[in-house]
Design an enzyme around this catalytic site. Sequence first.
Site, mmCIF file in Angstrom:
data_model
loop_
_atom_site.group_PDB
_atom_site.id
_atom_site.type_symbol
_atom_site.label_atom_id
_atom_site.label_comp_id
_atom_site.label_asym_id
_atom_site.label_seq_id
_atom_site.Cartn_x
_atom_site.Cartn_y
_atom_site.Cartn_z
ATOM 1 N N GLY A 34 -14.278 -58.457 15.496
ATOM 2 C CA GLY A 34 -13.944 -58.540 14.082
ATOM 3 C C GLY A 34 -13.023 -57.420 13.633
ATOM 4 N N LEU A 36 -10.201 -57.933 12.174
ATOM 5 C CA LEU A 36 -9.051 -58.477 12.902
ATOM 6 C C LEU A 36 -7.736 -57.883 12.400
ATOM 7 C CD1 LEU A 36 -10.130 -62.241 13.009
ATOM 8 C CD2 LEU A 36 -10.673 -60.408 14.633
ATOM 9 N N GLY A 39 -2.994 -57.678 16.438
ATOM 10 C CA GLY A 39 -3.277 -57.873 17.865
ATOM 11 C C GLY A 39 -4.154 -59.095 18.084
ATOM 12 N N HIS A 40 -5.232 -59.176 17.293
ATOM 13 C CA HIS A 40 -6.080 -60.369 17.390
ATOM 14 C C HIS A 40 -5.303 -61.621 16.990
ATOM 15 C CE1 HIS A 40 -9.032 -57.038 16.415
ATOM 16 N NE2 HIS A 40 -9.585 -57.541 17.501
ATOM 17 N N GLY A 150 -6.746 -58.871 24.865
ATOM 18 C CA GLY A 150 -5.586 -57.998 24.713
ATOM 19 C C GLY A 150 -5.513 -56.968 25.822
ATOM 20 N N SER A 188 -5.481 -51.121 16.744
ATOM 21 C CA SER A 188 -6.897 -51.031 17.082
ATOM 22 C C SER A 188 -7.693 -51.040 15.799
ATOM 23 C CB SER A 188 -7.182 -49.737 17.843
ATOM 24 O OG SER A 188 -8.579 -49.475 17.852
ATOM 25 N N SER A 189 -8.825 -51.715 15.820
ATOM 26 C CA SER A 189 -9.688 -51.691 14.633
ATOM 27 C C SER A 189 -10.115 -50.270 14.323
ATOM 28 C CB SER A 189 -10.920 -52.573 14.867
ATOM 29 O OG SER A 189 -10.529 -53.888 15.195
ATOM 30 N N ARG A 190 -10.153 -49.430 15.341
ATOM 31 C CA ARG A 190 -10.607 -48.044 15.141
ATOM 32 C C ARG A 190 -9.539 -47.157 14.508
ATOM 33 N NH1 ARG A 190 -13.695 -49.042 20.300
ATOM 34 N NH2 ARG A 190 -15.891 -48.840 19.745
#
Lengths: 295, 295
Positions: A34, A36, A39-40, A150, A188-190
């Site tokens: 999640g 998103l 990239g996703h 990915g 990145s989600s991070r």
Amino acid sequence: MKAVRTIEELRSGIRALQINLGPEATVGLVPTMGYLHEGHASLIRRARKDNGIVVVSIFVNPIQFGPGEDYETYPRDEARDLALAEAEGADLVFLPSVETMYPQPTKTKIMVSDITTRLCGASRPGHFDGVTTVVSKLFNIVQPDKGYFGMKDVQQVAVLQQMVQDLNMNVEIVPCPIVREEDGLALSSRNVYLSEEERRQALVLSRSLREAAAAVSEGTAVTAGDIRNLLKRVISQSPLADIEYAEVVSFPGLQPYPDDEEISRKDEAVLMALAVRFGRTRLIDNRLFNPKEAN
Amino acid sequence: MKAVRTIEELRSGIRALQINLGPEATVGLVPTMGYLHEGHASLIRRARKDNGIVVVSIFVNPIQFGPGEDYETYPRDEARDLALAEAEGADLVFLPSVETMYPQPTKTKIMVSDITTRLCGASRPGHFDGVTTVVSKLFNIVQPDKGYFGMKDVQQVAVLQQMVQDLNMNVEIVPCPIVREEDGLALSSRNVYLSEEERRQALVLSRSLREAAAAVSEGTAVTAGDIRNLLKRVISQSPLADIEYAEVVSFPGLQPYPDDEEISRKDEAVLMALAVRFGRTRLIDNRLFNPKEAN
């Protein structure tokens, strides 16, 4: 698009689409945690192009987080995720609860040896066991023809390919290119964890990989040791960067090359991979290239 | 019936049958290590009754044998096995080589914790990892609706049911009753190892289980300790018997009951399980019963 939370709803949703579309319709699965981003989105688009049926799963998998890692604080935004998945043409989004995925604590784990011990595996013991276990659960639930992942998580791709091959799983792992911000930062989600200053300094990751590849191609970096030194030198220009690893390894075997090994004329996939902390945020990036072709 | 040795032949054989029989035809898999006996025959018959397509696999799986165990000497008789499988109505027999199942040494293993550490797991470390890994490979290759396993290997049944549940595998584990010789000896491919005298003395396994169940039912054995003592006392009447374990545990959790726990009034599945060596041959046997119903 339909969002479902139970295994039964998901399976009947897939079955309904299969009845509608006929037996030729393949199933593509995009497993995500999640929050998103583009990239996703690129994974979903690729799955949409390849398959009659596209399933996106959103599940922050507790068993792939170690103690002290960011399971609790991992960013979540379900409404935005659903809008993005719909915009990219997903047919089904699977959002299971922890209780749905783990009605009891799992006694069963899938473990890949050797390639899980290096790079991220060295500092995150058990992480890849959690990944292989949850991905195989998702594969068994969805029964996709293809799974999309990915290349930013390049070790994950190598580990999943090993699992699929070793266990004769009926699914093709499709690795998809890293998507970057215009300035080079891998999505990145991070990244949301980064302060403005950390975000700025984090550009050394992609820059160091770019410079190392150029140096190999120009012949100013020849051996694995040269490349490691160059990566570390560039990254160290950011005072906030705390290097966990800056490695040169084979792919998909992830065997580190000895420092004195000549890389620049190799006609095989060579992986430069980084993990660097900025404050409390751990970022990874990598570049896979064939030195011979790059010359 | 068709005997095949490669994964491709097997898959195309199954596909051909599915096209012939239509989508309603379910697939039943009977995984064996060969040297088939009436116990295996009963599994094939059950699979035949339940399914449109019956696949028998014959593979002596090296990774479930420990060092010093009988992998090399495990009995093999392919011609007889094929005749038996055909007589019982199998459609396909899969006889892969070690190279077909493990083209490279597997880096991936499926590991079930907790219930694999007791009973046979205590003396055979890694054994159940080898079983779960090869069975999941066979499941992925054959994609059966049901898999048939004999209850003589009762811990194997518990471990495989745990795996299927934890990993959301799309297959039903069907446990089938132990088949015995007229004198009570549980059928096993390993019985051929026994000398005449060992064979005669090995009858204490089934006899001890029978007597223990009767004692529980009659109220002369009440606690788990009583049952353990009775089992050991009866088995020790055979001077050649070397007891590895004589246990009373829950099923399918395989939790040992404390010695002072009252078993005779339990209204749940209780498992008495034995492993006993006669010379170099290790035999197992068990009895699963509900004490309340037995009263």
